[in-house]
Design a protein around this motif. Structure first.
Motif, mmCIF file in Angstrom:
data_model
loop_
_atom_site.group_PDB
_atom_site.id
_atom_site.type_symbol
_atom_site.label_atom_id
_atom_site.label_comp_id
_atom_site.label_asym_id
_atom_site.label_seq_id
_atom_site.Cartn_x
_atom_site.Cartn_y
_atom_site.Cartn_z
ATOM 1 N N LEU A 16 0.817 -1.230 0.000
ATOM 2 C CA LEU A 16 0.000 0.000 0.000
ATOM 3 C C LEU A 16 0.842 1.267 0.000
ATOM 4 C CD1 LEU A 16 -2.692 -0.992 2.661
ATOM 5 C CD2 LEU A 16 -2.845 -1.144 0.167
ATOM 6 N N TYR A 25 5.073 7.118 5.929
ATOM 7 C CA TYR A 25 5.819 6.189 5.075
ATOM 8 C C TYR A 25 6.308 6.810 3.760
ATOM 9 C CZ TYR A 25 3.894 2.839 8.362
ATOM 10 O OH TYR A 25 3.581 2.161 9.514
ATOM 11 N N ALA A 80 4.574 -5.245 10.352
ATOM 12 C CA ALA A 80 4.141 -5.470 11.733
ATOM 13 C C ALA A 80 4.612 -6.817 12.290
ATOM 14 C CB ALA A 80 2.624 -5.354 11.817
ATOM 15 N N HIS A 103 13.432 -0.525 7.977
ATOM 16 C CA HIS A 103 12.149 0.149 8.221
ATOM 17 C C HIS A 103 12.165 1.540 7.608
ATOM 18 C CE1 HIS A 103 10.865 -2.982 10.916
ATOM 19 N NE2 HIS A 103 12.024 -2.896 11.541
ATOM 20 N N PRO A 107 10.582 2.719 14.242
ATOM 21 C CA PRO A 107 9.568 2.167 15.149
ATOM 22 C C PRO A 107 9.790 2.546 16.610
ATOM 23 C CG PRO A 107 10.308 0.494 13.597
ATOM 24 C CD PRO A 107 11.226 1.673 13.423
HETATM 25 O O1 CA2 Z 1 8.479 1.651 9.193
HETATM 26 C C1 CA2 Z 1 8.374 0.528 8.667
HETATM 27 O O2 CA2 Z 1 8.924 0.217 7.624
HETATM 28 C C2 CA2 Z 1 7.449 -0.506 9.330
HETATM 29 O O3 CA2 Z 1 8.035 -1.776 9.140
HETATM 30 C C3 CA2 Z 1 6.130 -0.403 8.623
HETATM 31 C C4 CA2 Z 1 5.062 -1.315 9.218
HETATM 32 C C5 CA2 Z 1 4.959 -1.092 10.723
HETATM 33 O O4 CA2 Z 1 4.052 -2.029 11.276
HETATM 34 C C6 CA2 Z 1 6.300 -1.221 11.410
HETATM 35 O O5 CA2 Z 1 6.117 -0.939 12.778
HETATM 36 C C7 CA2 Z 1 7.303 -0.269 10.824
HETATM 37 C C8 CA2 Z 1 3.707 -1.038 8.605
HETATM 38 C C9 CA2 Z 1 3.674 -1.121 7.121
HETATM 39 C C10 CA2 Z 1 2.354 -0.616 6.665
HETATM 40 O O6 CA2 Z 1 2.531 0.003 5.419
HETATM 41 C C11 CA2 Z 1 1.582 0.890 5.027
HETATM 42 C C12 CA2 Z 1 1.874 1.611 3.912
HETATM 43 C C13 CA2 Z 1 0.991 2.540 3.453
HETATM 44 C C14 CA2 Z 1 -0.210 2.729 4.088
HETATM 45 C C15 CA2 Z 1 -0.505 1.992 5.202
HETATM 46 C C16 CA2 Z 1 0.386 1.056 5.671
#
Ligand code: CA2
Length: 145
Positions: A16, A25, A80, A103, A107
């Motif tokens: 996403l 992000y 996650a 990441h 985090p």
């Molecule tokens: O910061 C990061 O790369 C994470 O791995 C991203 C994960 C999160 O659970 C980690 O704590 C840190 C979440 C990825 C979700 O990606 C999205 C992208 C666009 C919109 C919504 C979610």
């Protein structure tokens, strides 16, 4: 010299990217990041292969495959699952390959539940908080291994 392959594995919801929560992000899509990784990899003499899945067991399977194929290094943004998956921790330990945790965000500056990283318990390094650039820095670290 033999071809060195770096496998870049992305976990749940990272498909996403670029569509939601850009304040956390960034605006790059996963395809944008993958294209940059492949291009930078070519400069560094690395073959870069990028994959994404929303399923924990598929990440485990791909880690096993990395070992079987003799991949040089794995870059892993487990999303996650980073914070929950003992299965990924066990797999990283089992394959005895260098895995670099990646990441986009940092985090440890976010909610408390993101501060624990099972992936980090077995990874050789972690690059975080640089947005899409985290992947590039991790690739450059992989090239130096
Ligand atoms: O910061 C990061 O790369 C994470 O791995 C991203 C994960 C999160 O659970 C980690 O704590 C840190 C979440 C990825 C979700 O990606 C999205 C992208 C666009 C919109 C919504 C979610």
């Amino acid at each position: 010299m033999a071809e060195r392959t770096v496998l870049v594995l992305n976990g749940p919801n990272l498909n996403l990217l670029g569509t939601r929560e850009p304040e956390i992000y960034g605006h790059d899509t996963l395809d944008d990041i993958n294209a940059r990784l492949i291009a930078r990899g070519a400069e560094l003499g690395l073959v870069v292969e990028c994959r994404q899945t929303n399923h924990e067991g598929v990440l485990v399977d791909w880690l096993h495959e990395a070992r079987a194929r003799g991949v040089h290094t794995v870059l892993l943004n487990a999303g996650a699952y980073t914070h929950t998956s003992i299965a990924l921790l066990d797999a990283i330990r089992a394959i005895e390959l260098p895995v670099i945790e990646v990441h986009l965000s940092d985090p440890e500056t976010r909610e408390l539940f993101r501060h624990l990283s099972y992936v980090g318990m077995a990874a050789v390094a972690c690059v975080k908080g640089l947005g899409a650039q985290s992947y590039i820095v991790a690739l450059e670290q992989a090239a130096a291994l």
